[in-house]
Structure formats: structure tokens, C-alpha cells
Design a protein around this motif. Structure first.
Motif, PDB file in Angstrom:
ATOM      1  N   ILE A 214       0.833  -1.209   0.000  1.00  0.00           N
ATOM      2  CA  ILE A 214       0.000   0.000   0.000  1.00  0.00           C
ATOM      3  C   ILE A 214       0.867   1.258   0.000  1.00  0.00           C
ATOM      4  O   ILE A 214       0.634   2.201  -0.775  1.00  0.00           O
ATOM      5  CB  ILE A 214      -0.946  -0.006   1.212  1.00  0.00           C
ATOM      6  CG1 ILE A 214      -1.981  -1.131   1.074  1.00  0.00           C
ATOM      7  CG2 ILE A 214      -1.648   1.342   1.356  1.00  0.00           C
ATOM      8  CD1 ILE A 214      -2.872  -1.294   2.284  1.00  0.00           C
TER       9      ILE A 214
ATOM     10  N   VAL B 144      -4.335   7.336   4.994  1.00  0.00           N
ATOM     11  CA  VAL B 144      -3.901   5.990   4.587  1.00  0.00           C
ATOM     12  C   VAL B 144      -3.398   5.206   5.794  1.00  0.00           C
ATOM     13  O   VAL B 144      -3.744   4.034   5.991  1.00  0.00           O
ATOM     14  CB  VAL B 144      -2.801   6.078   3.503  1.00  0.00           C
ATOM     15  CG1 VAL B 144      -2.250   4.696   3.180  1.00  0.00           C
ATOM     16  CG2 VAL B 144      -3.350   6.732   2.248  1.00  0.00           C
TER      17      VAL B 144
ATOM     18  N   MET C  19      -5.119   1.790   7.457  1.00  0.00           N
ATOM     19  CA  MET C  19      -4.330   0.571   7.642  1.00  0.00           C
ATOM     20  C   MET C  19      -4.338   0.127   9.105  1.00  0.00           C
ATOM     21  O   MET C  19      -4.429  -1.076   9.397  1.00  0.00           O
ATOM     22  CB  MET C  19      -2.894   0.788   7.164  1.00  0.00           C
ATOM     23  CG  MET C  19      -2.721   0.713   5.667  1.00  0.00           C
ATOM     24  SD  MET C  19      -1.005   0.416   5.181  1.00  0.00           S
ATOM     25  CE  MET C  19      -0.231   1.890   5.845  1.00  0.00           C
TER      26      MET C  19
END
Length: 443
Positions: free
Chosen positions: A14, A280, A284
Motif C-alpha cells: 500500500i 492511509v 491501515m
């Protein structure tokens, strides 16, 4: 180990995708350098981070064995009716896999050490000249300038005839002063340990390209002659060999480097791009690190969907403090020894593997009177108040089933391994040492 590899690999993927999508094409090289290194460190640390979410309602859970609806046969433990000892068959596949991993890692570690020593050997065996905090190592072989730590390796003849342009010295000195070799050594060490992870090879390429962006930027700022420097790089392309653990002058001499030499990125745009990291990372953490203590009872999980059941007495003081803060009326004791954690891995309605945890504020020994007679018989082989962990898993092999059916055929009638499970009990024996016993259970 599997959980670590999955979570770290997902995080690496990612964050690398985010880098290529948002940052690589922007002139924010110093930030990008530490982003790539930070992404690796964060990805490796992520599996060890657990964010526990506690609920207000605490399930009145029974013992894990009762709610799993698995039945213990009275003749299942190690000692059978005839007093013979059953020894479970050892699964050799994990040992073989670890052996292969160990051999490959050992060979790669030897290669890693040899490559590092080769640079020091060259520096020792050849004349050196001090220059601006670095050491020029003069080699007889035809090579392009390349850097390792504070050593800059160049061709001796070209140095003595002043054939090396000042731009090339500036380029290599930038690698030395910004300590780019440490980044390469770090990623090479990770590749040695996690050689099976292809993402690390992409990370190394991105890190090295970023190093070249930084060195190119320094040269352009110093000379203010972009076209001349670009022509110089083209002239030096495909001359000599490159070294995997060094900073090479013409590494990835692509269109990207030439475009980056003339590109600009505003501070406002750079700031907005950096802010994109926060959501982000948050997502996660929520997906990979959050462990929710479910409101429903363990018995609400279908028994045929359960893959593993773990009762663990290893509760930390921090977990107890969090439990007491969320539910002070239920969790009254401050002693971690008065609690146990049950972790259930099961297949949910969508067919995916899910995990839920349940905390219980009483000990296994206190539940002894509530156990079925068959469970009492099984646990009579171990001191219940000394139990540390109990694990039930449905991973009985056909070979194991055939063996236990041969020893006790009247107990184990089904020929299907899916109809059986294994319960491993870890406890402290009379001598104070850690011991474990294996029981086979039939559904």
C-alpha cells in the motif's frame, strides 16, 4: 509468523503504491527518501501493534470447550486404557520449510558480508586521497565513479590526467555527505532476511533512484547548467560495470531523471501531498491492527465454522487496566492472573477468516465445577489451576487419524479428519517447568 508476513507485506504494498502514485514524480526528494525508509520500518512494526476496542457489554461466556460444542472422549489422552503411550506423528513439512529458508538466508548473508568486505578490501589495497571528507580510491580497472560509505572509487588514469569532470565529483560527494550507502545497506539486509518478498526489490530500486534525484539536484544547483550535465551523463552511459551495494553514477539513466532535473513542485502542493499519508495510515491501522472484543457470546459463533480456539492466561497489566476502565463494575480485580483471554478464529458468513476476542474475569480453575464429566476426565491429567493456554484446532491429518484409530478403534469411528480436532494444553507442572499435553477430540 504468517500473520506478520501478511500484515507487513500488505502495508509495504500500500505504501509503495502511494509513493508511485503521489510522490515519485514530484520534486520533494528529501521527504521521499525518509518516506521510503519510514514505510519499510512502519510495515515491519505494524504487525506488533494492536489497538484493542473494548465494548460496554461483557458476554457471560462459558468455558471455551463447552461453547465450541466439541466432545472429549475419555480415552483420548496420551494414556489409553491399556496404559500404552500414544506419540503424535511429527509433521516434517514445517521443519523442511524452515531448513530451506535457513540455508538460503545463510548463503545470502555470506554473500552480503562478502560484498561489503570487497569494498573495504579495494580501499585497503589501492592508494587513497582525502577530498572534502571523503576518500578517493584509485583503481586500475576501467570503471565509472561509484560510492560506498565515504569511499569514492574512480579510475586512476582518469584522475591523474584530470579527465573526471567536476560535476561527477559533486555527484559522488553528495552520496557520501548524505550517507546514501546506509539506506542501501538497510534494504540489502532486509532482502537477506526476507528474500522471498518481491516488494523489497521494488523498494530498493525506488530508494536508489531517489538517491540519484538528490545527487542530480545538487549538481544542477551547483553548476546551473542542466543541458551540459545531461549530455555528460549520456556520454558516460554504458561505460563500466555497476555495483549492487554502491551508488552508481548512471543508475537508472532514464527519462525520469532528465525530467526531474527541470521539474518544480510548489510548497503548497508538497504539503497537501504529505497530508494524504495520514488517512492511509489511519485506515491501515483500523484494518490491520484493530482487535475488537465482541459483544455477542462465543456460543453465537457456529461451532462448525470455528478453526481455532485459544484460551490464554497471559494477560498484561495494561489490558486489565483498559478492561477496568471500560467496565469497572464487571472487572473488579487488578490482578492479571484473575483473567483469561479467549481468541476465536472462524469462517464468517462471507467465507472469510475472522478473529474475535473475549475476556473472562475468572480463572479456569474456578470453572472446574461447571465442566462436563468428560472434560473433567480429560483435564484430570493436568493441574487445572496451572493451565496457561488451551488451544483447539481442526487440523488433524489423515495420517494422524489413521494412527489414533489403530490404537483406539472403538472410540474413533469416523474416517473423516474434519470430524476431529486437537486440543493442546500448556501448563506448569509440579516441578515449576512448562509442560504440554495433546488430546484428540471428536465432534
Amino acid at each position: 509468523m504468517t500473520d506478520f508476513l501478511i500484515k507487513s507485506t500488505v502495508a509495504m504494498g500500500i505504501l509503495l503504491a502511494l509513493y508511485h502514485l503521489l510522490f515519485e514524480r514530484e520534486k520533494m526528494h528529501r521527504f521521499n527518501r525518509f518516506y521510503l525508509l519510514g514505510a519499510l520500518v512502519f510495515s515491519l512494526a505494524l504487525p506488533f501493534i494492536t489497538v484493542i476496542t473494548y465494548v460496554q457489554e461483557v458476554p457471560q461466556a462459558n468455558t471455551i470447550i463447552e461453547t465450541s460444542q466439541l466432545v472429549m472422549s475419555p480415552e483420548v489422552p496420551y494414556s489409553t486404557a491399556k496404559g500404552t503411550i500414544y506419540k503424535p506423528i511429527t509433521n516434517c513439512i514445517p521443519y523442511l520449510a524452515w531448513s530451506v529458508y535457513g540455508v538460503i538466508t545463510f548463503l545470502l548473508a555470506i554473500r552480503f558480508i562478502k560484498n561489503v568486505l570487497s569494498f573495504f578490501r579495494k580501499a585497503k589495497d589501492n592508494p587513497t586521497i582525502n577530498i572534502e571528507g571523503a576518500k578517493l580510491v584509485l583503481l586500475d580497472e576501467k570503471i565509472l565513479p561509484h560510492t560506498f560509505l565515504n569511499y569514492i572509487f574512480i579510475n586512476r588514469e582518469e584522475y591523474e590526467t584530470n579527465s573526471i569532470e567536476n560535476e561527477l565529483y559533486t555527484h559522488e560527494l553528495t552520496h557520501v555527505k548524505q550517507k546514501h550507502t546506509l539506506d542501501i545497506l538497510f534494504i540489502e539486509a532486509l532482502k537477506t532476511i526476507f528474500w522471498f518478498n518481491p516488494l523489497l526489490y521494488f523498494y530498493k530500486k525506488a530508494i536508489q533512484l531517489n538517491h540519484e534525484f538528490l545527487a542530480d539536484e545538487k549538481v544542477i544547483d551547483t553548476t546551473a547548467n542542466t543541458v551540459y550535465y545531461q549530455n555528460l551523463l549520456l556520454e558516460k552511459a554504458n561505460v563500466g560495470t555497476t555495483f549492487s551495494m554502491a551508488s552508481n553514477l548512471t543508475f537508472s539513466l532514464t527519462k525520469k531523471r532528465f525530467i526531474m532535473m527541470t521539474k518544480t513542485t510548489s510548497s503548497i502542493k508538497a504539503g497537501l501531498l504529505k497530508l494524504a499519508i495520514a488517512p492511509v495510515i489511519t485506515v491501515m491501522m483500523m484494518l490491520l491492527c484493530t482487535e475488537t472484543i465482541a459483544q455477542e457470546k462465543i456460543s453465537d459463533i457456529p461451532a462448525d465454522k470455528i478453526k481455532t480456539l485459544n484460551v490464554n492466561k497471559k494477560i498484561s497489566q495494561k489490558q486489565v487496566d483498559s478492561l477496568r476502565k471500560a467496565n469497572p463494575s464487571v472487572y473488579k480485580s487488578k490482578n492479571p492472573a484473575d483473567y483469561s483471554q479467549t481468541k476465536v478464529s472462524y469462517t464468517d458468513k462471507k467465507g472469510k477468516i475472522a478473529t474475535k476476542s473475549f475476556f473472562e474475569n475468572d480463572t479456569l480453575a474456578a470453572k472446574k465445577d461447571n465442566l462436563s464429566s468428560q472434560i473433567k476426565n480429560a483435564l484430570s491429567f493436568v493441574p487445572v489451576d496451572k493451565i496457561k493456554t488451551m488451544k483447539i484446532s481442526k487440523d488433524v491429518t489423515q495420517q494422524q487419524l489413521d494412527s489414533i484409530k489403530q490404537s483406539t478403534p472403538r472410540v474413533y469411528k469416523s474416517n473423516n479428519p474434519d470430524d476431529y480436532g486437537k486440543m493442546t494444553v500448556e501448563y506448569t507442572d509440579e516441578t515449576g517447568n512448562s509442560a504440554s499435553r495433546l488430546f484428540f477430540i471428536e465432534q
